[in-house]
Design a protein around this motif. Structure first.
Motif, PDB file in Angstrom:
ATOM      1  N   ASP A 153       0.829  -1.211   0.000  1.00  0.00           N
ATOM      2  CA  ASP A 153       0.000   0.000   0.000  1.00  0.00           C
ATOM      3  C   ASP A 153       0.862   1.259   0.000  1.00  0.00           C
ATOM      4  OD1 ASP A 153       0.226   1.036   3.013  1.00  0.00           O
ATOM      5  OD2 ASP A 153       0.102  -1.148   3.039  1.00  0.00           O
ATOM      6  N   THR A 154       0.215   2.392  -0.188  1.00  0.00           N
ATOM      7  CA  THR A 154       0.902   3.683  -0.274  1.00  0.00           C
ATOM      8  C   THR A 154       1.716   3.995   0.970  1.00  0.00           C
ATOM      9  OG1 THR A 154      -0.734   4.614  -1.796  1.00  0.00           O
ATOM     10  CG2 THR A 154       0.540   6.177  -0.482  1.00  0.00           C
ATOM     11  N   CYS A 167      -2.295   2.346  -5.826  1.00  0.00           N
ATOM     12  CA  CYS A 167      -2.946   2.962  -4.669  1.00  0.00           C
ATOM     13  C   CYS A 167      -4.365   2.413  -4.605  1.00  0.00           C
ATOM     14  CB  CYS A 167      -2.976   4.481  -4.799  1.00  0.00           C
ATOM     15  SG  CYS A 167      -3.922   5.314  -3.492  1.00  0.00           S
ATOM     16  N   CYS A 168      -4.807   2.012  -3.443  1.00  0.00           N
ATOM     17  CA  CYS A 168      -6.141   1.415  -3.319  1.00  0.00           C
ATOM     18  C   CYS A 168      -7.255   2.451  -3.414  1.00  0.00           C
ATOM     19  CB  CYS A 168      -6.260   0.652  -2.004  1.00  0.00           C
ATOM     20  SG  CYS A 168      -6.225   1.706  -0.526  1.00  0.00           S
ATOM     21  N   GLY A 176      -2.637  -7.991   3.150  1.00  0.00           N
ATOM     22  CA  GLY A 176      -2.353  -6.574   3.321  1.00  0.00           C
ATOM     23  C   GLY A 176      -1.755  -6.283   4.681  1.00  0.00           C
ATOM     24  N   CYS A 201      -6.128   0.212   4.241  1.00  0.00           N
ATOM     25  CA  CYS A 201      -6.003  -0.033   2.805  1.00  0.00           C
ATOM     26  C   CYS A 201      -6.521  -1.414   2.417  1.00  0.00           C
ATOM     27  CB  CYS A 201      -4.553   0.132   2.377  1.00  0.00           C
ATOM     28  SG  CYS A 201      -3.936   1.826   2.553  1.00  0.00           S
TER      29      CYS A 201
END
Length: 446
Positions: free
Chosen positions: A205-206, A244-245, A281, A286
């Motif tokens: 994730d970001t 990016c989600c 994750g 996210c």
């Protein structure tokens, strides 16, 4: 009234109930609002997460029920021709930190976090979003397009005059210490994992990529040492830019941008899901956006299939241990361990998995901090008008518990939670992936 999220699964909510009090406009969105039965549970003293701003203020408008009351007034035409810019409604919705506590703790599972996103999208049709909203919501995209913006947090923290200017121009608290991105974001060229029967996907994730890449490296070590072949979901298929989600966009009501990012995410994850691989994750907000929030974006069956395979790191290990597939030895760990759960972890019951996983470490003694939201809640805790409220939220339970045990190791998976803890204490919280990596019997930290 055109809605921006898909509320169709509420189509039968309240139907046939003369007391449901469904607003006159809003369609299925109105039915989602009317799920609240006015029990008042959100305004009682109890354990759990729900309504942290109400807990601080004891103002009824800042509870789930208070927000429902004002939303109903807006949908019933009682707040004028531009109901979604009404000041009272704006303030109460602003103080919803999207903790999702009501989704788990309210008797009727009012999903105020998603109701807020729809509210924001409606408001932007009557009033343009602020520059700060666009900045925070589109941070991943802006960093990609304007790399110099990555230096802004460090400059804000270093120069008082710039911090004051940021407060004036952007509404970012001059007193806030901003999280600074690392110089080298997570990146592995031509990653070739071990050959193994059990295959998984690690979603980068970001926040993990730009702030805590060590979390991803630690997770990779744990999973591969445990015998899993790990694929990475970190780059878009077309332009090879970081995935990016869309969670930050959703949180700020920027639904169109979130949907575009979600579609790119699904394009990457769907082939893995068809191959039977779980999507793991590290950042709760996210991963759970993929699992819970995407269903509101009208993305069809692909989103449903991916959601069923999306799982948090600790949930995956707990599940695999139960199935007797996770075989990894840990060395004994001494000392005091405190665990703070991200609100979204709590909302989906993932703290049970945290407990089960930590019990794999011999001699480990740990305790969970009983608290509501830490107060950071994405950008909430650094917004000039909300920073003091955010600190008061942290002072309810979290910060006192940490002060009582200043030498304790703190485990906190949420990026925002970690930043709030670092901002107000001397603790340096770890993600559970890092803790497990360090506790492996024969750790390989190269």
């Amino acid at each position: 009234m055109k809605t921006y999220l898909d509320w169709s699964f509420y189509k039968d909510a309240g139907m046939g109930d003369a007391y449901a009090d469904i607003p006159k406009t809003g369609g299925h969105f109105a039915k989602a609002v009317a799920v609240c039965i006015k029990s008042g549970l959100c305004e009682t003293e109890r354990k759990g997460v729900m309504c942290p701003c109400y807990r601080v203020s004891e103002h009824s408008d800042f509870s789930t029920g208070g927000r429902v009351r004002l939303l109903k007034q807006a949908l019933n035409g009682e707040l004028g021709n531009l109901p979604f810019v009404d000041q009272a409604l704006a303030r109460t919705m602003e103080l919803c930190v999207g903790c999702k506590g009501c989704k788990r703790e309210c008797e009727n599972a009012v999903d105020m976090a998603m109701l807020k996103i729809e509210y924001l999208a409606q408001r932007y049709q009557q009033q343009k979003p602020s520059l700060r909203t666009c900045l925070f919501g589109n941070l991943a995209e802006y960093w990609s397009r304007f790399p110099l913006l990555r230096h802004l947090p460090a400059l804000h923290n270093r120069y008082t005059w710039l911090a004051k200017l940021n407060q004036t121009l952007l509404g970012i608290s001059a007193d806030a210490h901003l999280p600074e991105p690392v110089k080298k974001p997570f990146q592995i060229q031509n990653h070739d994992s071990i050959a193994a029967t059990n295959e998984v996907v690690l979603f980068i994730d970001t926040f993990t990529r730009n702030f805590h890449p060590e979390n991803a490296h630690a997770a990779l070590q744990v999973l591969e040492t445990a015998g899993y072949r790990v694929y990475l979901a970190d780059l878009d298929l077309q332009d090879k830019k970081a995935l990016c989600c869309g969670r930050t966009q959703l949180a700020h009501g920027l639904v169109a941008g979130a949907k575009q990012n979600a579609q790119k995410m699904l394009a990457v994850l769907t082939p893995h899901v068809k191959a039977g691989r779980p999507i793991i994750g590290l950042e709760p907000a996210c991963l759970l956006a993929i699992r819970d929030d995407y269903k509101f974006l009208g993305l069809g069956e692909e989103a449903e299939h991916v959601a069923k395979k999306a799982i948090l790191f600790e949930e995956f290990i707990a599940k695999e241990k139960t199935a007797k597939r996770f075989k990894l030895d840990f060395k004994p760990v001494q000392g005091t361990i405190l665990v703070h759960g991200h609100c979204h972890q709590k909302a989906v019951g993932a703290m049970k998995s945290m407990r089960k996983v930590l019990k794999l470490v011999p001699e480990l003694k740990f305790e969970f901090i009983e608290s509501s939201c830490c107060g950071m809640a994405g950008s909430f805790g650094i917004e000039a008008e909300n920073a003091e409220m955010a600190k008061q939220m942290a002072e309810l339970n979290l910060l006192p518990a940490l002060r009582e045990q200043p030498e304790a190791v703190v485990i906190a998976n949420g990026f925002s939670c970690q930043h709030q803890i670092r901002s107000h204490t001397e603790h340096q919280p770890k993600h559970i992936a890092v803790f497990l990596r360090d506790a492996m019997s024969e750790p390989n930290n190269n």
